[in-house]
Design a protein around this motif. Sequence first.
Motif, PDB file in Angstrom:
ATOM      1  N   SER A  37       0.821  -1.222   0.000  1.00  0.00           N
ATOM      2  CA  SER A  37       0.000   0.000   0.000  1.00  0.00           C
ATOM      3  C   SER A  37       0.851   1.268   0.000  1.00  0.00           C
ATOM      4  O   SER A  37       0.358   2.357  -0.299  1.00  0.00           O
ATOM      5  CB  SER A  37      -0.938   0.003   1.207  1.00  0.00           C
ATOM      6  N   ALA A  81      -5.198  -1.249 -12.828  1.00  0.00           N
ATOM      7  CA  ALA A  81      -5.685  -1.410 -11.449  1.00  0.00           C
ATOM      8  C   ALA A  81      -4.577  -1.215 -10.422  1.00  0.00           C
ATOM      9  O   ALA A  81      -4.546  -1.888  -9.390  1.00  0.00           O
ATOM     10  CB  ALA A  81      -6.321  -2.784 -11.291  1.00  0.00           C
ATOM     11  N   TRP A 138       0.340  -5.506 -10.140  1.00  0.00           N
ATOM     12  CA  TRP A 138      -1.028  -5.040 -10.344  1.00  0.00           C
ATOM     13  C   TRP A 138      -1.296  -4.968 -11.843  1.00  0.00           C
ATOM     14  O   TRP A 138      -0.408  -4.555 -12.613  1.00  0.00           O
ATOM     15  CB  TRP A 138      -1.224  -3.631  -9.782  1.00  0.00           C
ATOM     16  N   GLN A 197      -2.578  -0.212  -7.359  1.00  0.00           N
ATOM     17  CA  GLN A 197      -2.918   0.082  -5.959  1.00  0.00           C
ATOM     18  C   GLN A 197      -4.342  -0.301  -5.571  1.00  0.00           C
ATOM     19  O   GLN A 197      -4.823   0.098  -4.521  1.00  0.00           O
ATOM     20  CB  GLN A 197      -2.656   1.555  -5.612  1.00  0.00           C
ATOM     21  N   GLU A 198      -5.017  -1.088  -6.395  1.00  0.00           N
ATOM     22  CA  GLU A 198      -6.287  -1.674  -5.971  1.00  0.00           C
ATOM     23  C   GLU A 198      -5.958  -2.948  -5.198  1.00  0.00           C
ATOM     24  O   GLU A 198      -5.344  -3.877  -5.756  1.00  0.00           O
ATOM     25  CB  GLU A 198      -7.180  -1.980  -7.173  1.00  0.00           C
ATOM     26  N   SER A 199      -6.314  -3.011  -3.948  1.00  0.00           N
ATOM     27  CA  SER A 199      -5.868  -4.093  -3.065  1.00  0.00           C
ATOM     28  C   SER A 199      -6.292  -5.473  -3.556  1.00  0.00           C
ATOM     29  O   SER A 199      -5.526  -6.439  -3.466  1.00  0.00           O
ATOM     30  CB  SER A 199      -6.400  -3.865  -1.648  1.00  0.00           C
ATOM     31  N   LYS A 200      -7.501  -5.562  -4.092  1.00  0.00           N
ATOM     32  CA  LYS A 200      -7.970  -6.874  -4.552  1.00  0.00           C
ATOM     33  C   LYS A 200      -7.300  -7.316  -5.843  1.00  0.00           C
ATOM     34  O   LYS A 200      -7.381  -8.483  -6.229  1.00  0.00           O
ATOM     35  CB  LYS A 200      -9.489  -6.844  -4.738  1.00  0.00           C
ATOM     36  N   ALA A 201      -6.632  -6.375  -6.520  1.00  0.00           N
ATOM     37  CA  ALA A 201      -5.955  -6.710  -7.772  1.00  0.00           C
ATOM     38  C   ALA A 201      -4.500  -7.114  -7.556  1.00  0.00           C
ATOM     39  O   ALA A 201      -3.826  -7.534  -8.496  1.00  0.00           O
ATOM     40  CB  ALA A 201      -6.019  -5.526  -8.728  1.00  0.00           C
TER      41      ALA A 201
END
Length: 396
Positions: free
Chosen positions: A235, A277, A273, A279-283
């Motif tokens: 993050s 996407a 990533w 910094q999209e956590s789910k990616a």
Amino acid sequence: MSLNSILPNNEAMFNFFKSYRLPLYFSKPVLRHIQEFIVAATAKGYRGKVVDIAEWSSVHRTSIGHFLSDGVWDASYIQKIVQQESLHFVVSHSKETEQPLFVIHDDTVCNKTKPSSQAQRPIQQTEFHFSHLEGKSIWGHQVQATLVQCGNHSLIHTIHRYDKTKQSKIDDACELAKTMPIPPKSGYALVDSWYTCSKLMNTYAARGYQLIGALKTNRILYPQGIRVRLDTFASYVTQKEVRLVTVNGSSYWVYRYEGALNDIENAVVLLCWPKEAFQESKALHAFLCTDVSLETQTILDYYSRRWPVEIFFRQAKGNLGFNGYQVRSIRSIERLWTLLAFTHLYCTIGLGKPLPFGKGLRKVRKEVKGHYIQWIYGCGKKGIPLDDVLKHLKAG
């Protein structure tokens, strides 16, 4: 012309059997059943059921069932052939081309219907297993498979049922790792996140292999000696710290970490990533490589070579009846899996030149069709009545 067997003589298949000295170890009836299995398993519409094999046999389906459950033949000899020949092929290819040798581990669940509590003869050794593909627990057999690969050639090495009452998946993979040959050039074990651990890394390292595996995002890293979860560390990664890498036509933002993890002194970890996407956590996806000399691009390219094991499961379930068997004894089931692996070997390296399984499958189908046409033509020349031919082919 004899009508004792539905199957016409298949010289290519017989030569394949002969090259591994099967006629010395198995009786003619057993060899006929093995041939019937290969022909049935490669035919369109095969579902893995005994009745499908019987369609290509002059005997009743109960005889096929007896062959699988109680027949006197050593399935371990065929297993040994598959293991030895798959390794011999990829090692030879690695020597010739100086390309890396890859060993790929994965598992799947063969889905079965949970029997009623009143069922008198349920399929043996079935239970609930978690399916990563379906994201839930399903009833059936959990099966572990190992493929070996070099260049464009991927061969099945082992298929066996995972018995969690005996040992863990990691221990099972470690036992296989100990049997692997020293790679002629370089060697890599490719695994998903369930297998990425120091025990398997160390076992493979003793055989001269590095490990490249997916990594769960809750793993612990130690950047600058600070203990932090991978997803937490990710993050804080900024756009300036990543680079765009393209793998198999798809682009990813990648951050490269090199250092310690829990139980691992030093390794490369790639945080990835998709391009759209960041910094999209789910990616977020992460991959570990014990060979710190490899470039980021190479690590991801090598990991993508794990995909053939997924293709194998798809082809085995879609074409070779891996998910549709209905025999009930575990001995019959494991013998079916052995014959399935032998069929896969025949389609890949038993047809005169190495072929991808899909092309080999189509070639076997054409050969079988051609042999039937020649056989029927020969019956006509010999004056055998059409009614006899149709009856023999179960077509009249």
